[in-house]
Motif scaffolding. Structure first.
Motif, PDB file in Angstrom:
ATOM      1  N   ASN A   1       0.832  -1.207   0.000  1.00 50.99           N
ATOM      2  CA  ASN A   1       0.000   0.000   0.000  1.00 50.99           C
ATOM      3  C   ASN A   1       0.870   1.263   0.000  1.00 50.99           C
ATOM      4  O   ASN A   1       2.113   1.186  -0.002  1.00 50.99           O
ATOM      5  N   MET A   2       0.240   2.408  -0.065  1.00 44.36           N
ATOM      6  CA  MET A   2       0.961   3.682  -0.207  1.00 44.36           C
ATOM      7  C   MET A   2       1.896   3.938   0.978  1.00 44.36           C
ATOM      8  O   MET A   2       2.921   4.608   0.843  1.00 44.36           O
ATOM      9  N   GLU A   3       1.533   3.393   2.143  1.00 41.86           N
ATOM     10  CA  GLU A   3       2.331   3.608   3.346  1.00 41.86           C
ATOM     11  C   GLU A   3       3.495   2.638   3.453  1.00 41.86           C
ATOM     12  O   GLU A   3       4.305   2.725   4.385  1.00 41.86           O
ATOM     13  N   GLY A   4       3.565   1.660   2.542  1.00 35.78           N
ATOM     14  CA  GLY A   4       4.684   0.731   2.546  1.00 35.78           C
ATOM     15  C   GLY A   4       4.409  -0.595   3.216  1.00 35.78           C
ATOM     16  O   GLY A   4       5.295  -1.452   3.283  1.00 35.78           O
ATOM     17  N   ASP A   5       3.182  -0.773   3.721  1.00 31.87           N
ATOM     18  CA  ASP A   5       2.842  -2.097   4.237  1.00 31.87           C
ATOM     19  C   ASP A   5       2.790  -3.058   3.049  1.00 31.87           C
ATOM     20  O   ASP A   5       2.244  -2.730   1.999  1.00 31.87           O
ATOM     21  N   TRP A   6       3.390  -4.219   3.203  1.00 32.89           N
ATOM     22  CA  TRP A   6       3.441  -5.138   2.055  1.00 32.89           C
ATOM     23  C   TRP A   6       3.360  -6.587   2.510  1.00 32.89           C
ATOM     24  O   TRP A   6       3.585  -6.906   3.683  1.00 32.89           O
ATOM     25  N   LYS A   7       3.045  -7.430   1.561  1.00 31.61           N
ATOM     26  CA  LYS A   7       2.925  -8.852   1.851  1.00 31.61           C
ATOM     27  C   LYS A   7       3.023  -9.609   0.540  1.00 31.61           C
ATOM     28  O   LYS A   7       2.548  -9.131  -0.495  1.00 31.61           O
ATOM     29  N   VAL A   8       3.617 -10.783   0.568  1.00 27.74           N
ATOM     30  CA  VAL A   8       3.655 -11.653  -0.604  1.00 27.74           C
ATOM     31  C   VAL A   8       2.862 -12.905  -0.263  1.00 27.74           C
ATOM     32  O   VAL A   8       3.172 -13.589   0.715  1.00 27.74           O
ATOM     33  N   ILE A   9       1.828 -13.179  -1.068  1.00 32.87           N
ATOM     34  CA  ILE A   9       0.942 -14.313  -0.792  1.00 32.87           C
ATOM     35  C   ILE A   9       1.152 -15.380  -1.865  1.00 32.87           C
ATOM     36  O   ILE A   9       1.056 -15.082  -3.052  1.00 32.87           O
ATOM     37  N   PRO A  10       1.434 -16.614  -1.469  1.00 34.36           N
ATOM     38  CA  PRO A  10       1.552 -17.672  -2.481  1.00 34.36           C
ATOM     39  C   PRO A  10       0.219 -17.906  -3.190  1.00 34.36           C
ATOM     40  O   PRO A  10      -0.840 -17.792  -2.577  1.00 34.36           O
ATOM     41  N   MET A  11       0.277 -18.200  -4.484  1.00 39.71           N
ATOM     42  CA  MET A  11      -0.919 -18.558  -5.244  1.00 39.71           C
ATOM     43  C   MET A  11      -0.758 -19.971  -5.766  1.00 39.71           C
ATOM     44  O   MET A  11       0.218 -20.282  -6.458  1.00 39.71           O
ATOM     45  N   LYS A  12      -1.722 -20.794  -5.408  1.00 40.24           N
ATOM     46  CA  LYS A  12      -1.733 -22.190  -5.860  1.00 40.24           C
ATOM     47  C   LYS A  12      -3.103 -22.497  -6.446  1.00 40.24           C
ATOM     48  O   LYS A  12      -4.075 -21.805  -6.152  1.00 40.24           O
ATOM     49  N   GLU A  13      -3.163 -23.545  -7.210  1.00 36.86           N
ATOM     50  CA  GLU A  13      -4.397 -23.887  -7.918  1.00 36.86           C
ATOM     51  C   GLU A  13      -5.581 -23.955  -6.965  1.00 36.86           C
ATOM     52  O   GLU A  13      -5.525 -24.612  -5.932  1.00 36.86           O
ATOM     53  N   MET A  14      -6.627 -23.243  -7.324  1.00 34.64           N
ATOM     54  CA  MET A  14      -7.894 -23.202  -6.587  1.00 34.64           C
ATOM     55  C   MET A  14      -7.759 -22.538  -5.219  1.00 34.64           C
ATOM     56  O   MET A  14      -8.595 -22.743  -4.353  1.00 34.64           O
ATOM     57  N   GLU A  15      -6.767 -21.689  -5.076  1.00 31.29           N
ATOM     58  CA  GLU A  15      -6.698 -20.849  -3.890  1.00 31.29           C
ATOM     59  C   GLU A  15      -7.097 -19.431  -4.267  1.00 31.29           C
ATOM     60  O   GLU A  15      -6.681 -18.908  -5.300  1.00 31.29           O
ATOM     61  N   ALA A  16      -7.904 -18.826  -3.432  1.00 30.79           N
ATOM     62  CA  ALA A  16      -8.322 -17.444  -3.651  1.00 30.79           C
ATOM     63  C   ALA A  16      -7.476 -16.522  -2.792  1.00 30.79           C
ATOM     64  O   ALA A  16      -7.142 -16.851  -1.658  1.00 30.79           O
ATOM     65  N   VAL A  17      -7.125 -15.389  -3.339  1.00 30.77           N
ATOM     66  CA  VAL A  17      -6.358 -14.388  -2.597  1.00 30.77           C
ATOM     67  C   VAL A  17      -7.114 -13.069  -2.619  1.00 30.77           C
ATOM     68  O   VAL A  17      -7.618 -12.651  -3.662  1.00 30.77           O
ATOM     69  N   TYR A  18      -7.212 -12.464  -1.474  1.00 33.19           N
ATOM     70  CA  TYR A  18      -7.960 -11.225  -1.315  1.00 33.19           C
ATOM     71  C   TYR A  18      -7.003 -10.048  -1.354  1.00 33.19           C
ATOM     72  O   TYR A  18      -6.042  -9.999  -0.587  1.00 33.19           O
ATOM     73  N   VAL A  19      -7.236  -9.112  -2.258  1.00 29.50           N
ATOM     74  CA  VAL A  19      -6.456  -7.876  -2.294  1.00 29.50           C
ATOM     75  C   VAL A  19      -7.251  -6.820  -1.527  1.00 29.50           C
ATOM     76  O   VAL A  19      -8.287  -6.367  -1.992  1.00 29.50           O
TER      77      VAL A  19
ATOM     78  N   MET B   1     -10.494 -32.017  -8.685  1.00 26.45           N
ATOM     79  CA  MET B   1     -10.537 -30.579  -8.382  1.00 26.45           C
ATOM     80  C   MET B   1     -10.165 -30.357  -6.907  1.00 26.45           C
ATOM     81  O   MET B   1     -10.874 -30.819  -6.018  1.00 26.45           O
ATOM     82  N   PRO B   2      -9.066 -29.667  -6.651  1.00 28.97           N
ATOM     83  CA  PRO B   2      -8.687 -29.454  -5.244  1.00 28.97           C
ATOM     84  C   PRO B   2      -9.679 -28.541  -4.530  1.00 28.97           C
ATOM     85  O   PRO B   2     -10.346 -27.741  -5.169  1.00 28.97           O
ATOM     86  N   GLU B   3      -9.761 -28.683  -3.248  1.00 25.85           N
ATOM     87  CA  GLU B   3     -10.597 -27.793  -2.438  1.00 25.85           C
ATOM     88  C   GLU B   3     -10.055 -26.368  -2.514  1.00 25.85           C
ATOM     89  O   GLU B   3      -8.854 -26.152  -2.576  1.00 25.85           O
ATOM     90  N   LEU B   4     -10.941 -25.419  -2.507  1.00 26.35           N
ATOM     91  CA  LEU B   4     -10.501 -24.027  -2.432  1.00 26.35           C
ATOM     92  C   LEU B   4      -9.916 -23.778  -1.045  1.00 26.35           C
ATOM     93  O   LEU B   4     -10.505 -24.162  -0.044  1.00 26.35           O
ATOM     94  N   ASP B   5      -8.751 -23.181  -1.001  1.00 27.03           N
ATOM     95  CA  ASP B   5      -8.131 -22.909   0.292  1.00 27.03           C
ATOM     96  C   ASP B   5      -8.547 -21.540   0.789  1.00 27.03           C
ATOM     97  O   ASP B   5      -8.096 -20.513   0.302  1.00 27.03           O
ATOM     98  N   TRP B   6      -9.437 -21.556   1.774  1.00 30.36           N
ATOM     99  CA  TRP B   6      -9.960 -20.321   2.335  1.00 30.36           C
ATOM    100  C   TRP B   6      -8.935 -19.578   3.142  1.00 30.36           C
ATOM    101  O   TRP B   6      -9.025 -18.383   3.337  1.00 30.36           O
TER     102      TRP B   6
END
Lengths: 193, 193
Positions: A113-131, B1-6
């Motif tokens: 974010n603009m303030e410099g808070d950061w994070k790296v989130i792994p992405m794997k098949e069928m995983e959802a990531v929230y921005v 189909m893998p489970e979605l990882d919440w």
């Protein structure tokens, strides 16, 4: 994994449309200042101009309450030791979020974010990531196959690519001794001084 | 189909949360007036109270610009000749859209707006369906396995279940001679007179 069928969403939105939505393509030549290793980048471009990623999305009207969704396909590869990545962007309407669902492949989602808070989130098949609202986001392909992502965001959020193109993210995702390593971005420091 | 990882989405949102998000379950007894064949419904409920569907979602704050996402699992089955379905709902903030991505199974998405415009869209694995702003939507499982859907909507859209619970949709999705048939809903006519 079957292809996502765009026709359904498109047909409904447009009432009768059955055409495929064209891809927007990003080649290395259009991102050459975004990778840390300028020499490695020039060396590649002397021989070829590889496709780094492409995306297409539903052309939803840019209105409050309306959602837009699409697919990004990020190729596997590296420029020097830095993995292929998307440009990354903030939203013009800054405090809006975005959802990524990884359909295939593997990688990382870089958030800052603009303030410099950061994070790296792994992405794997069928995983959802929230921005979360307020965070710039960039996808990075750390695997050996195409990283395919389904994304959804508010159609009126808009894209601010310029902030990242000018300064970059504070961190880079690189390969070191065959392992994925997140390191500080020296170019970001320089641009901020 | 893998489970979605919440966990990934949840962890990011909450900063450190690693718990799974609990399911909200809908049993037939809680929807008994929503199926057209009241006798068939009572007959089932005398013996058992089957789970019709369940869903869980990221607990995003109900703010403009924020997105909420989740999974719905709709079981296969019928009440009389009417397929298992979700309650269906309008959004309280009516002119907001929603995105469905079918993860597995097959079915239909029933759409209907306040003016009576309606459409039934098939849902197949890895097909996305767009719910335009202003349309109530209900999922219907016309297959033999669980219909799993990933959904995204504006966190401040809200849910209006009451309109559908009172009047129903104008059309039903039923099985006739082993084929899926969309028919007019006689109960909707009655409630509207």
């Amino acid at each position: 994994m079957p292809e996502l069928d765009w026709i359904k969403g498109f047909a409904l939105k447009m009432g009768e449309g059955t055409e495929e939505i064209p891809w927007t393509e990003r080649y290395l030549s259009r991102m050459k200042n975004m990778y840390a290793d300028g020499d490695a980048c020039r060396e590649i471009l002397e021989k070829q101009d590889p496709l780094i990623y492409r995306f297409h999305e539903l052309g939803a009207p840019e209105e409050d309450g309306v959602l837009s969704f699409g697919i990004t396909e990020l190729m596997p590869g590296k420029v020097g030791n830095e993995y292929y990545m998307t440009k990354g962007h903030f939203h013009k309407k800054l405090m809006t979020s975005e959802i990524y669902l990884c359909l295939s492949g593997s990688g990382m989602l870089m958030l800052e974010n603009m303030e410099g808070d950061w994070k790296v989130i792994p992405m794997k098949e069928m995983e959802a990531v929230y921005v979360p609202a307020g965070y710039a986001h960039r996808s990075i392909n750390t695997g050996n196959e195409v990283l395919r992502m389904f994304f959804v965001y508010g159609a009126d959020a808009g894209h601010d690519y310029n902030t990242i193109e000018t300064k970059g993210f504070r961190h880079l995702v690189t390969e070191q001794d065959k392992e994925t390593a997140v390191i500080e971005n020296p170019a970001w420091q320089a641009a901020s001084e």
